[in-house]
Scaffold this active site. Structure first.
Site, short mmCIF file in Angstrom:
data_model
loop_
_atom_site.label_atom_id
_atom_site.label_comp_id
_atom_site.label_asym_id
_atom_site.label_seq_id
_atom_site.Cartn_x
_atom_site.Cartn_y
_atom_site.Cartn_z
CG HIS A 153 -80.01 -48.57 18.59
ND1 HIS A 153 -78.72 -49.30 18.05
CD2 HIS A 153 -79.63 -48.30 20.19
CE1 HIS A 153 -78.53 -50.45 19.30
NE2 HIS A 153 -79.37 -49.91 20.35
CB ALA A 154 -83.08 -44.31 14.20
#
Length: 372
Positions: A153-154
């Site tokens: 998700h980063a």
């Protein structure tokens, strides 16, 4: 990235038998942080210990941190993440109070909480994923496994969820050094938003994600109309589903799409983020998929016979994730496991059944043949 050449209509040859490389760090559990709600390091430790207890080390090559691989250096992480964000992460461990006010500048959503060891932990799981990808490029393994990885998700300039550094993107970039086309598959409750964004405009990565999609459910991305842009148009496939997904639904939706995508794209390598949020009993996923259903989906992907990187993704029920990743390791090694959990230090976590097989917690299925 350069555009990929047209897929060769002749299918690539498949491997005869699997050489499996398993990446571990025996001290990864120390990075778990109740204060930051960060459980993944401990879950990874549970899975690694269960794999060892079942004797699976005898069926694969184990790569240990400090011996066969090292945590990723900042320079490597900067291949995807911005200088400003990496500099911030580096300061957290020793200058946490001084940089606390800056944290709001490096988060995508307010739920992000940086643990005190966010930077060494990120270097650790990222180093494992990148080293695993490098070994696949070198032809040293057919399947490389790092259950600590899969933090999808980063973004380039910030954290999202429990993902501080996007090892999945960095590992895929490593694969692209040696393979022209990579198929990235995410099977998890949460959409692999950071990976989608990173490769949205290239045709060198075909992105396929099956995930839960509902109002208010993290991360909120992954709509079926998000198909890529520019060179990446029609190279982004989202399969958003509702809660209560069953084994039958998974077979009806994911299996034919994955098979057709692989047939048309002819990838030279795969990255599979095998999160356990799909499994029945997961606290966040709210699905009805059994362990057999989960393994069936992974079996189909391994059967494609391409060099494959298996990453862990998310899992919010500790014993469920450990069981699933252990069973997936056995699947990769082509080994049958006994249902009874072996004696080892963490066996109490598997009470009251002490079985590998999961008891199903059946929830109402909101999916229908029409929605699927």
């Amino acid at each position: 990235p350069l555009r990929a050449g047209p897929p060769d209509p002749t299918p690539l040859p498949k491997m005869a038998s699997r050489r499996v490389l398993y990446f571990i760090d025996e001290k990864i559990g120390i990075h778990a942080s109740p204060e930051a709600s960060l459980r993944k390091p401990h879950v990874t430790r549970l899975a690694d210990e269960l794999v060892k207890a079942y004797g699976l080390h005898a069926h694969m090559t184990v790569a240990e941190c400090g011996k066969q691989w090292e945590p990723a250096p900042a320079q490597s992480i900067r291949r995807f993440h911005t200088d400003a964000y990496v500099n911030f992460l580096e300061q957290i461990e020793l200058q946490g109070k001084e940089v606390a006010e800056e944290a709001a500048n490096f988060v995508l959503n307010p739920s992000v909480c940086f643990s005190e060891t966010a930077w060494p932990y990120s270097r650790l799981y990222t180093g494992a994923s990148m080293a695993a990808a490098q070994q696949l490029v070198a032809g040293a393994a057919d399947v490389a496994i790092s259950w600590a990885g899969g933090q999808t998700h980063a973004r380039r300039d910030c954290a999202s969820g429990f993902s501080y550094v996007n090892d999945a993107v960095l590992a895929t970039l490593e694969l692209l050094q040696g393979f022209e086309r990579v198929l990235f598959v995410s099977l998890d409750a949460c959409h692999a938003s950071g990976v989608e964004e990173a490769f949205y405009t290239t045709d060198r990565v075909l992105f396929l994600s099956l995930h839960r999609h509902a109002e208010g459910f993290f991360p909120g991305s992954g709509g079926e109309r998000d198909i890529g842009e520019g060179a990446g148009r029609n190279h982004n496939i989202n399969l958003p589903v509702g809660e209560g997904l069953t084994d039958g639904d998974l077979d009806a939706l994911f299996a034919p799409v994955a098979a057709a995508a692989a047939e048309r794209y002819q990838p030279h390598a795969l990255v599979v983020c095998a999160g356990t949020g799909l499994l029945s009993g997961d606290r966040l996923g709210c699905m009805n998929v059994s362990l057999d259903g989960y393994l069936g989906a992974l079996r189909n992907l391994l059967a494609l016979g391409r060099p494959t990187l298996l990453l862990g993704g998310s899992g919010y029920t500790q014993s469920t994730a450990a069981r699933a990743w252990c069973a997936a390791t056995a699947l990769a090694c082509e080994v049958e496991l006994l249902d009874a959990i072996p004696e080892h230090e963490f066996r109490p976590y598997y009470a009251p059944t002490f079985r590998l097989k999961l008891d199903l917690t059946i929830l109402t299925n909101s999916n229908t043949p029409a929605t699927l």
